[in-house]
Design a protein around this motif. Sequence first.
Motif, PDB file in Angstrom:
ATOM      1  N   THR A 328      40.139 -10.628  40.368  1.00  0.00           N
ATOM      2  CA  THR A 328      38.918 -10.439  41.147  1.00  0.00           C
ATOM      3  C   THR A 328      37.807 -11.351  40.635  1.00  0.00           C
ATOM      4  O   THR A 328      37.361 -11.230  39.490  1.00  0.00           O
ATOM      5  CB  THR A 328      38.443  -8.972  41.076  1.00  0.00           C
ATOM      6  N   ILE A 329      37.366 -12.260  41.490  1.00  0.00           N
ATOM      7  CA  ILE A 329      36.299 -13.201  41.157  1.00  0.00           C
ATOM      8  C   ILE A 329      35.074 -12.835  41.981  1.00  0.00           C
ATOM      9  O   ILE A 329      35.177 -12.576  43.181  1.00  0.00           O
ATOM     10  CB  ILE A 329      36.723 -14.645  41.490  1.00  0.00           C
ATOM     11  N   THR A 335      31.013  -3.611  39.824  1.00  0.00           N
ATOM     12  CA  THR A 335      32.186  -2.973  39.221  1.00  0.00           C
ATOM     13  C   THR A 335      33.463  -3.565  39.814  1.00  0.00           C
ATOM     14  O   THR A 335      33.559  -3.778  41.018  1.00  0.00           O
ATOM     15  CB  THR A 335      32.160  -1.454  39.475  1.00  0.00           C
ATOM     16  N   GLY A 336      34.428  -3.828  38.952  1.00  0.00           N
ATOM     17  CA  GLY A 336      35.713  -4.337  39.409  1.00  0.00           C
ATOM     18  C   GLY A 336      35.869  -5.831  39.278  1.00  0.00           C
ATOM     19  O   GLY A 336      36.998  -6.339  39.332  1.00  0.00           O
ATOM     20  N   THR A 337      34.782  -6.559  39.117  1.00  0.00           N
ATOM     21  CA  THR A 337      34.875  -8.003  38.930  1.00  0.00           C
ATOM     22  C   THR A 337      35.423  -8.318  37.541  1.00  0.00           C
ATOM     23  O   THR A 337      35.003  -7.724  36.558  1.00  0.00           O
ATOM     24  CB  THR A 337      33.495  -8.673  39.096  1.00  0.00           C
ATOM     25  N   LEU A 338      36.352  -9.256  37.471  1.00  0.00           N
ATOM     26  CA  LEU A 338      36.910  -9.668  36.188  1.00  0.00           C
ATOM     27  C   LEU A 338      36.492 -11.079  35.792  1.00  0.00           C
ATOM     28  O   LEU A 338      36.469 -11.402  34.602  1.00  0.00           O
ATOM     29  CB  LEU A 338      38.446  -9.577  36.215  1.00  0.00           C
ATOM     30  N   VAL A 339      36.184 -11.916  36.764  1.00  0.00           N
ATOM     31  CA  VAL A 339      35.785 -13.293  36.474  1.00  0.00           C
ATOM     32  C   VAL A 339      34.484 -13.592  37.205  1.00  0.00           C
ATOM     33  O   VAL A 339      34.421 -13.533  38.438  1.00  0.00           O
ATOM     34  CB  VAL A 339      36.865 -14.299  36.906  1.00  0.00           C
ATOM     35  N   GLY A 340      33.455 -13.915  36.431  1.00  0.00           N
ATOM     36  CA  GLY A 340      32.165 -14.269  37.000  1.00  0.00           C
ATOM     37  C   GLY A 340      32.019 -15.772  37.142  1.00  0.00           C
ATOM     38  O   GLY A 340      33.010 -16.515  37.164  1.00  0.00           O
ATOM     39  N   PRO A 341      30.788 -16.274  37.211  1.00  0.00           N
ATOM     40  CA  PRO A 341      30.561 -17.692  37.475  1.00  0.00           C
ATOM     41  C   PRO A 341      30.608 -18.556  36.232  1.00  0.00           C
ATOM     42  O   PRO A 341      30.482 -18.077  35.106  1.00  0.00           O
ATOM     43  CB  PRO A 341      29.144 -17.694  38.051  1.00  0.00           C
ATOM     44  N   LEU A 342      30.764 -19.863  36.454  1.00  0.00           N
ATOM     45  CA  LEU A 342      30.485 -20.845  35.417  1.00  0.00           C
ATOM     46  C   LEU A 342      28.984 -20.914  35.193  1.00  0.00           C
ATOM     47  O   LEU A 342      28.198 -20.541  36.060  1.00  0.00           O
ATOM     48  CB  LEU A 342      31.018 -22.215  35.822  1.00  0.00           C
ATOM     49  N   ILE A 343      28.580 -21.412  34.057  1.00  0.00           N
ATOM     50  CA  ILE A 343      27.161 -21.398  33.708  1.00  0.00           C
ATOM     51  C   ILE A 343      26.332 -22.290  34.632  1.00  0.00           C
ATOM     52  O   ILE A 343      25.204 -21.952  34.967  1.00  0.00           O
ATOM     53  CB  ILE A 343      26.946 -21.792  32.217  1.00  0.00           C
ATOM     54  N   ASP A 344      26.906 -23.427  35.092  1.00  0.00           N
ATOM     55  CA  ASP A 344      26.132 -24.321  35.953  1.00  0.00           C
ATOM     56  C   ASP A 344      27.035 -25.353  36.614  1.00  0.00           C
ATOM     57  O   ASP A 344      28.261 -25.361  36.411  1.00  0.00           O
ATOM     58  CB  ASP A 344      25.003 -25.017  35.168  1.00  0.00           C
ATOM     59  N   GLY A 345      26.422 -26.231  37.380  1.00  0.00           N
ATOM     60  CA  GLY A 345      27.171 -27.238  38.115  1.00  0.00           C
ATOM     61  C   GLY A 345      27.869 -28.249  37.232  1.00  0.00           C
ATOM     62  O   GLY A 345      28.941 -28.758  37.589  1.00  0.00           O
ATOM     63  N   GLN A 346      27.292 -28.563  36.077  1.00  0.00           N
ATOM     64  CA  GLN A 346      27.931 -29.519  35.173  1.00  0.00           C
ATOM     65  C   GLN A 346      29.254 -28.970  34.655  1.00  0.00           C
ATOM     66  O   GLN A 346      30.233 -29.713  34.510  1.00  0.00           O
ATOM     67  CB  GLN A 346      27.008 -29.849  34.004  1.00  0.00           C
ATOM     68  N   ALA A 347      29.290 -27.673  34.386  1.00  0.00           N
ATOM     69  CA  ALA A 347      30.534 -27.044  33.940  1.00  0.00           C
ATOM     70  C   ALA A 347      31.605 -27.171  35.021  1.00  0.00           C
ATOM     71  O   ALA A 347      32.787 -27.411  34.726  1.00  0.00           O
ATOM     72  CB  ALA A 347      30.292 -25.582  33.590  1.00  0.00           C
ATOM     73  N   VAL A 365      49.049 -27.897  39.354  1.00  0.00           N
ATOM     74  CA  VAL A 365      47.886 -27.024  39.251  1.00  0.00           C
ATOM     75  C   VAL A 365      47.989 -25.859  40.224  1.00  0.00           C
ATOM     76  O   VAL A 365      48.216 -26.055  41.422  1.00  0.00           O
ATOM     77  CB  VAL A 365      46.583 -27.806  39.510  1.00  0.00           C
ATOM     78  N   THR A 366      47.815 -24.654  39.700  1.00  0.00           N
ATOM     79  CA  THR A 366      47.660 -23.462  40.524  1.00  0.00           C
ATOM     80  C   THR A 366      46.231 -22.964  40.342  1.00  0.00           C
ATOM     81  O   THR A 366      45.801 -22.689  39.225  1.00  0.00           O
ATOM     82  CB  THR A 366      48.635 -22.350  40.094  1.00  0.00           C
ATOM     83  N   GLY A 367      45.462 -22.857  41.437  1.00  0.00           N
ATOM     84  CA  GLY A 367      44.069 -22.424  41.340  1.00  0.00           C
ATOM     85  C   GLY A 367      43.154 -23.582  41.001  1.00  0.00           C
ATOM     86  O   GLY A 367      43.469 -24.752  41.219  1.00  0.00           O
ATOM     87  N   GLY A 368      41.971 -23.237  40.471  1.00  0.00           N
ATOM     88  CA  GLY A 368      41.012 -24.253  40.063  1.00  0.00           C
ATOM     89  C   GLY A 368      40.006 -24.620  41.123  1.00  0.00           C
ATOM     90  O   GLY A 368      39.077 -25.403  40.866  1.00  0.00           O
ATOM     91  N   ASP A 369      40.148 -24.080  42.339  1.00  0.00           N
ATOM     92  CA  ASP A 369      39.245 -24.422  43.415  1.00  0.00           C
ATOM     93  C   ASP A 369      37.967 -23.595  43.349  1.00  0.00           C
ATOM     94  O   ASP A 369      37.927 -22.506  42.789  1.00  0.00           O
ATOM     95  CB  ASP A 369      39.934 -24.182  44.767  1.00  0.00           C
ATOM     96  N   ARG A 370      36.921 -24.124  43.940  1.00  0.00           N
ATOM     97  CA  ARG A 370      35.644 -23.413  43.983  1.00  0.00           C
ATOM     98  C   ARG A 370      35.727 -22.269  44.981  1.00  0.00           C
ATOM     99  O   ARG A 370      36.278 -22.423  46.080  1.00  0.00           O
ATOM    100  CB  ARG A 370      34.514 -24.362  44.356  1.00  0.00           C
ATOM    101  N   VAL A 371      35.183 -21.145  44.609  1.00  0.00           N
ATOM    102  CA  VAL A 371      35.129 -19.985  45.489  1.00  0.00           C
ATOM    103  C   VAL A 371      33.745 -19.950  46.118  1.00  0.00           C
ATOM    104  O   VAL A 371      32.738 -19.813  45.422  1.00  0.00           O
ATOM    105  CB  VAL A 371      35.393 -18.680  44.709  1.00  0.00           C
ATOM    106  N   GLU A 372      33.686 -20.090  47.412  1.00  0.00           N
ATOM    107  CA  GLU A 372      32.395 -20.164  48.094  1.00  0.00           C
ATOM    108  C   GLU A 372      31.711 -18.800  48.112  1.00  0.00           C
ATOM    109  O   GLU A 372      32.347 -17.768  48.351  1.00  0.00           O
ATOM    110  CB  GLU A 372      32.584 -20.673  49.528  1.00  0.00           C
ATOM    111  N   THR A 373      30.414 -18.841  47.887  1.00  0.00           N
ATOM    112  CA  THR A 373      29.626 -17.602  47.824  1.00  0.00           C
ATOM    113  C   THR A 373      28.474 -17.606  48.810  1.00  0.00           C
ATOM    114  O   THR A 373      27.718 -16.641  48.883  1.00  0.00           O
ATOM    115  CB  THR A 373      29.037 -17.425  46.418  1.00  0.00           C
ATOM    116  N   TYR A 380      31.255 -20.489  41.263  1.00  0.00           N
ATOM    117  CA  TYR A 380      32.369 -19.587  41.007  1.00  0.00           C
ATOM    118  C   TYR A 380      33.668 -20.360  41.249  1.00  0.00           C
ATOM    119  O   TYR A 380      33.781 -21.104  42.230  1.00  0.00           O
ATOM    120  CB  TYR A 380      32.318 -18.375  41.936  1.00  0.00           C
ATOM    121  N   VAL A 381      34.635 -20.178  40.375  1.00  0.00           N
ATOM    122  CA  VAL A 381      35.910 -20.885  40.520  1.00  0.00           C
ATOM    123  C   VAL A 381      37.069 -19.930  40.297  1.00  0.00           C
ATOM    124  O   VAL A 381      36.943 -18.938  39.577  1.00  0.00           O
ATOM    125  CB  VAL A 381      36.037 -22.059  39.521  1.00  0.00           C
TER     126      VAL A 381
END
Length: 512
Positions: A328-329, A335-347, A365-373, A380-381
């Motif tokens: 869960t991103i 509640t229930g989220t396991l992965v939050g955002p990267l600190i910033d765009g440079q990351a 590669v499996t995954g690694g794409d940006r998750v649109e918010t 978020y990735v």
Amino acid sequence: MTIAVLDLATETAKLLAELGVDASRYHGGTLSVTSPVTGKEIGKLREHSVSETKAAIEAAHRAFLEWRAVPAPKRGELVRLLGEELRASKAALGRLVSIEVGKITSEGLGEVQEMIDICDFAVGLSRQLYGLTIATERSEHRMMESWHPLGVIGIISAFNFPVAVWSWNAALAMVCGNSTVWKPSEKTPLTALAVQALFEKALKRFVAEGGTAPANLSTLIIGGREVGEVLVDHPKIPLVSATGSTAMGRAVGPRLSQRFARAILELGGNNAAIVCPSADLDLTLRGVAFSAMGTAGQRCTTLRRLFVHESVYDQLVPRLQKAYGSVTIGNPLETGTLVGPLIDGQAFKNMQAALGEAKSAGGTVTGGDRVETGSTEAFYVRPALVEMPDQTGPVEHETFAPILYVMKYSDFDEVLALHNAVPQGLSSSIFTNDMREAETFVSARGSDCGIANVNLGPSGAEIGGAFGGEKETGGGRESGSDAWKAYMRRSTNTINYGRTLPLAQGVKFDVE
């Protein structure tokens, strides 16, 4: 995925007020602070000048001259009160950590719990600053070692653990009789303001209850590289504890050594785990998932390299891929989220560059794409699992993002060599039920890291153990065990309680 419209600036202001921070401290300055949850501004701080920083260090030195004379158990009482304030404010401070860093709720609260735990440790330590009595070759003599306060301790902390790292250093430094000057990351200064306010509250209680403590015992400096350089170069700071990148350590280390100051450097980590044929794969799956994806891969102890034995590779890796696809991103405050955002765009840019390199080196590669918010300012990735043909290219470097490189191995001695064949040496782990493999891994010819675990991942550490690593990780140690000795100076004392003057090594030097 859409992040609901959040007025985090208003919530941040309420939390800071609850924690005792005056609004003037985070309004009207030039340093803009954004929350990675939304990418929006949540505060604006005034930065300290170089001259203000130098004046603050001088004031901290005067505080040290007074504080060193206070008995250590009395110093421990102040740290005990700080622990009480942290307990009372755990929910508010943990929430503020989550807002400013993007940690999920349990991790934000867990960071504050680390602070509470190190305060407890330091209180006990205040009555255990032991020196040894040493055997002497001369009769009617006693030889011993004594430990004395060192001076002003400079603390430079990173964004990913914005308050815990301060406490690892400050709690020990204070019971050892030192004052501190703290420069937090420019990305996370609001949590530092809150911690300073809680410390000042504890200090007032300490004095009100009859304790003796000077002003400026703990000083907070807000600013960038310029003020950090003042801490590194100032002759009245005998020790700087700096957490950050290896590049930062390469700049800080030589400047400290040039003036013969001490350094505690907590730098990069390219942490690995080995999965052996006898491993409990259910346990391994959970250990790997948290270590690789927790804090969105932004821990210095994050698992970045995974070596899986060929006999269990096809059993474990598909399960990992499934976990990576279903984790869960989202909003770390929910509640229930396991992965939050990267600190910033440079990351995010750094992560995509590393994945591009991995593909060029033959990785899948499996995954690694940006998750649109719905926000262009929050990053978020989906964590990335990358199957690599061998340890090459980006695998040999730390990327501060949720990328796990997975490689197959067949021979235990060869995988140990691969495990150690990177410049960094912070944390490591092995998953095995084979006693020989486990004992070899933690032996002198096993992992070359400062932390070596068996049947748990490399990410995270309890405060009772000395935290730190080898090689390009810097070699410093913080937190538990005997790390306190770094904050003190050792004195060897010999006392002659007889009436003669025998010299050591049988030297004769008789004068009339």
